[in-house]
Design an enzyme around this catalytic site. Structure first.
Site, PDB file in Angstrom:
ATOM      1  N   PHE A 124       0.855  -1.194   0.000  1.00  0.00           N
ATOM      2  CA  PHE A 124       0.000   0.000   0.000  1.00  0.00           C
ATOM      3  C   PHE A 124       0.896   1.251   0.000  1.00  0.00           C
ATOM      4  O   PHE A 124       1.926   1.276   0.669  1.00  0.00           O
ATOM      5  CB  PHE A 124      -0.864  -0.042   1.266  1.00  0.00           C
ATOM      6  CG  PHE A 124      -1.977   0.959   1.297  1.00  0.00           C
ATOM      7  CD1 PHE A 124      -3.182   0.702   0.668  1.00  0.00           C
ATOM      8  CD2 PHE A 124      -1.820   2.162   1.963  1.00  0.00           C
ATOM      9  CE1 PHE A 124      -4.224   1.626   0.710  1.00  0.00           C
ATOM     10  CE2 PHE A 124      -2.853   3.093   2.000  1.00  0.00           C
ATOM     11  CZ  PHE A 124      -4.063   2.822   1.371  1.00  0.00           C
ATOM     12  N   ASP A 201       1.602  -5.178   8.830  1.00  0.00           N
ATOM     13  CA  ASP A 201       0.463  -4.285   8.637  1.00  0.00           C
ATOM     14  C   ASP A 201      -0.794  -5.150   8.572  1.00  0.00           C
ATOM     15  O   ASP A 201      -0.942  -5.975   7.665  1.00  0.00           O
ATOM     16  CB  ASP A 201       0.640  -3.473   7.345  1.00  0.00           C
ATOM     17  CG  ASP A 201      -0.452  -2.429   7.179  1.00  0.00           C
ATOM     18  OD1 ASP A 201      -1.586  -2.658   7.657  1.00  0.00           O
ATOM     19  OD2 ASP A 201      -0.176  -1.391   6.549  1.00  0.00           O
ATOM     20  N   LYS A 227     -11.934  -0.513   8.758  1.00  0.00           N
ATOM     21  CA  LYS A 227     -12.240  -1.550   7.770  1.00  0.00           C
ATOM     22  C   LYS A 227     -13.079  -2.628   8.463  1.00  0.00           C
ATOM     23  O   LYS A 227     -14.235  -2.381   8.789  1.00  0.00           O
ATOM     24  CB  LYS A 227     -10.940  -2.061   7.162  1.00  0.00           C
ATOM     25  CG  LYS A 227     -10.252  -0.967   6.313  1.00  0.00           C
ATOM     26  CD  LYS A 227      -8.885  -1.319   5.786  1.00  0.00           C
ATOM     27  CE  LYS A 227      -8.342  -0.158   4.953  1.00  0.00           C
ATOM     28  NZ  LYS A 227      -6.901  -0.262   4.687  1.00  0.00           N
ATOM     29  N   ARG A 376     -12.617  -4.821  -6.446  1.00  0.00           N
ATOM     30  CA  ARG A 376     -12.546  -5.596  -5.196  1.00  0.00           C
ATOM     31  C   ARG A 376     -13.949  -5.806  -4.657  1.00  0.00           C
ATOM     32  O   ARG A 376     -14.765  -4.890  -4.623  1.00  0.00           O
ATOM     33  CB  ARG A 376     -11.768  -4.821  -4.113  1.00  0.00           C
ATOM     34  CG  ARG A 376     -10.304  -4.750  -4.321  1.00  0.00           C
ATOM     35  CD  ARG A 376      -9.574  -4.307  -3.057  1.00  0.00           C
ATOM     36  NE  ARG A 376     -10.145  -3.123  -2.421  1.00  0.00           N
ATOM     37  CZ  ARG A 376      -9.536  -2.435  -1.448  1.00  0.00           C
ATOM     38  NH1 ARG A 376      -8.359  -2.833  -0.988  1.00  0.00           N
ATOM     39  NH2 ARG A 376     -10.099  -1.373  -0.928  1.00  0.00           N
TER      40      ARG A 376
HETATM   41  C1  PLP Z   1      -6.105   0.974   4.504  1.00  0.00           C
HETATM   42  C2  PLP Z   1      -4.621   0.797   4.586  1.00  0.00           C
HETATM   43  C3  PLP Z   1      -3.795   1.792   5.144  1.00  0.00           C
HETATM   44  C4  PLP Z   1      -4.385   3.118   5.576  1.00  0.00           C
HETATM   45  O1  PLP Z   1      -3.530   3.897   6.368  1.00  0.00           O
HETATM   46  P1  PLP Z   1      -4.155   5.078   7.251  1.00  0.00           P
HETATM   47  O2  PLP Z   1      -2.981   5.766   7.830  1.00  0.00           O
HETATM   48  O3  PLP Z   1      -5.055   4.429   8.266  1.00  0.00           O
HETATM   49  O4  PLP Z   1      -4.954   5.958   6.339  1.00  0.00           O
HETATM   50  C5  PLP Z   1      -2.444   1.513   5.273  1.00  0.00           C
HETATM   51  N1  PLP Z   1      -1.912   0.343   4.849  1.00  0.00           N
HETATM   52  C6  PLP Z   1      -2.677  -0.613   4.290  1.00  0.00           C
HETATM   53  C7  PLP Z   1      -2.053  -1.900   3.847  1.00  0.00           C
HETATM   54  C8  PLP Z   1      -4.042  -0.396   4.112  1.00  0.00           C
HETATM   55  O5  PLP Z   1      -4.805  -1.329   3.521  1.00  0.00           O
END
Ligand code: PLP
Length: 416
Positions: A124, A201, A227, A376
C-alpha cells in the site's frame, strides 16, 4: 447457482442475525466494500450518541478521568479478542501512517549497524512512502521484495533480499489488492533467523483472519479500525509492540501521553513503561468508543466463526463469478485456494473503472475499484448474507451484459 440455494445457505448461517445489527438506510443496497469502510453498527451509533450528549455534553472536562486510559483499555480488549495479544501490548491511537512511522523509526534505532528496511514492492502506498521517509532520515535505504501480483510475498522472494544489513521487514498480512494472505508464522520466523525485526500491517486482517501475534512471536504490528472493525471514517488505528521488546524501544514522537506521568508537567521526557510510550498526544474519545463497540460485536461473534463464514462467502462469490462473470471478460486475480485469501476477492476487467461506477449508480451494488483494472468485492461475514452475494454478482452480470456501464463518464472521480 439459483437464489433458493443462497437462501438455504443463509438459513444455515449461525451468524445470519448479525446482519441486522448494522444501520441500513436502503435495504436494497448491496454493500461489498466493508474492507474499505465497515458499516455502522447500531450499538456504535447509540453509544456515540450517548457519549457525545451525556459524557462530552454533561461531564465536560471531568470525563477525562475515565477517558484517559481508553487507548490502553480498548487496545487490551482488541488484542485479546481479535489479535492473539496478551494485555499491555496493544494501544489504539493515531493512524496506520503515523504508527508505522513511530514503530519503523524505533526498530531502526534498535538495530544499529543495519540500515536497510525491506518491504513489498506492491505494498500500500502509505507503507512504502513512510518507510522510504524513515530510511532517508536515518541514512538508510528501502529494499523492495518482488512479489507476485496474485499470490503476494513468499519465502523465496524474501530470502532473495534478506542479509546482515536488514534491520526491519515490513509486510502486509493481507494484500490490499489481491487479498493474498501471507504466511505470517513462517515469514516471521524467516525474518528472525536473518537477525531483523518484523512489522506486520494488519489493515486487511484485523477482524477478518486470525493473526495470533503472541503465538507467532511477532515483534511489531499496526492496523486500522475503519475496515473490518467497523469503527467509522477516520477512526483511530492501533499498534502492537511485543512485551519482549517494548522497554528497549523509543518513540520518535516524544508526546506528553507517552510520558511516565503525563500530569507531572515539569518533568523532562521519560518514556512510560510498556506500550503506552508509543502514545503521542490527545486521542479521539468518540473514536475509542467506536473501536470498542466494533471489537465487542466481532468478539461476541468470535473470530473462528467469522473466518469460517468469510471463507464460505468468498468461495461462493468465486463460484458465481466463474459461472456468470468469466464469460463477460472478468478474471479472478485473487488466490483460488480459499486458505490463501483474506476477506476479499479481486476480479480483473479492462473496463473495471466504469463497471464500478455503474454498479453504484445503476445497480445499487457498492464494490470498489483499484485502477487500472481491478474490482474488489468484500462479502464481510458480519454484514453480508449469501443472498447478498448471489444478488450482487447477478446485478454485476446483468449490468455488464446489458452494456450500461459503457456510457459512464468517470473523469471527475476523486476517491476510488
Ligand atoms: C487501509 C490501509 C492503510 C491506511 O492507512 P491510514 O494511515 O489508516 O490511512 C495503510 N496500509 C494498508 C495496507 C491499508 O490497507
Amino acid at each position: 447457482m439459483n437464489r433458493d440455494d443462497a437462501l438455504a445457505r443463509d438459513a444455515q448461517d449461525p451468524l445470519a442475525a448479525l446482519r441486522d445489527q448494522v444501520v441500513r438506510h436502503d435495504p436494497d443496497l448491496i454493500y461489498l466494500d466493508g474492507n474499505s469502510l465497515g458499516m455502522l453498527p447500531v450499538a456504535t451509533r447509540d453509544r456515540l450518541a450517548h457519549a457525545i450528549d451525556q459524557e462530552w455534553g454533561g461531564e465536560l472536562i471531568r470525563g477525562w478521568q475515565h477517558w484517559f486510559d481508553l487507548p490502553i483499555g480498548v487496545g487490551d480488549r482488541l488484542g485479546s479478542s481479535l489479535l492473539g495479544a496478551a494485555e499491555g501490548q496493544v494501544v489504539v491511537c493515531d493512524t496506520i501512517t503515523v504508527n508505522l512511522f513511530k514503530l519503523a523509526w524505533a526498530a531502526m534505532a534498535a538495530r544499529p549497524g543495519r540500515s536497510v528496511i525491506v518491504t513489498d514492492a506492491r505494498n500500500f502506498p502509505t507503507d512504502r512512502y513512510v518507510l522510504e521517509g524513515v530510511a532517508d532520515h536515518r541514512g538508510g535505504s528501502v529494499r523492495f521484495v518482488d512479489t507476485d501480483p496474485v499470490h503476494g510475498v513468499d519465502a523465496a522472494a524474501l530470502a532473495a533480499v534478506l542479509d546482515d544489513d536488514v534491520a526491519l521487514v515490513e509486510l502486509s498480512h493481507v494484500d490490499y489488492r489481491s487479498g493474498a494472505l501471507a504466511d505470517l508464522a513462517a515469514l516471521t520466523k524467516q525474518v528472525h533467523d536473518g537477525g531483523a525485526l518484523v512489522l506486520w500491517d494488519l489493515a486487511h486482517s484485523a477482524g477478518a483472519v486470525a493473526v495470533d501475534l503472541d503465538a507467532n512471536d511477532v515483534d511489531l504490528a499496526v492496523g486500522c479500525t475503519y475496515k473490518y472493525l467497523n469503527a467509522g471514517p477516520g477512526a483511530p488505528g492501533f499498534l502492537y509492540v511485543s512485551r519482549r521488546l517494548v522497554d528497549g524501544l523509543e518513540s520518535p514522537i516524544r508526546g506528553w501521553w507517552g510520558q511516565q506521568d503525563p500530569f507531572d508537567m515539569d518533568q523532562p521526557y521519560r518514556p512510560a513503561r510498556g506500550v503506552a510510550r508509543f502514545l503521542s498526544g490527545s486521542q479521539s474519545v468518540p473514536g475509542m468508543y467506536a473501536v470498542d463497540s466494533g471489537v465487542d460485536l466481532l468478539g461476541r461473534a468470535g473470530l473462528p466463526a467469522l473466518r469460517a463464514k468469510s471463507l464460505a462467502l468468498t468461495t461462493y462469490l468465486v463460484d458465481l463469478a466463474d459461472e456468470w462473470l468469466s464469460p463477460l471478460g472478468f478474471e479472478l486475480r485473487s488466490p483460488r485456494d480459499p486458505a490463501r485469501r483474506g476477506g476479499h476477492v479481486v476480479l480483473g476487467h479492462p473496463d473495471a473503472y466504469r463497471i464500478g461506477a455503474a454498479a453504484v449508480r445503476e445497480a445499487l451494488v457498492v464494490p470498489d475499484v483499484r485502477p487500472p483494472d481491478l474490482i474488489r468485492l468484500a462479502p464481510v461475514a458480519l454484514t453480508t448474507s449469501f443472498t447478498d452475494v448471489h444478488d450482487g454478482v447477478a446485478r454485476l452480470r446483468d449490468l455488464v451484459a446489458g452494456g450500461s456501464h459503457e456510457t459512464i463518464d468517470v473523469s471527475s472521480r476523486r476517491v476510488t
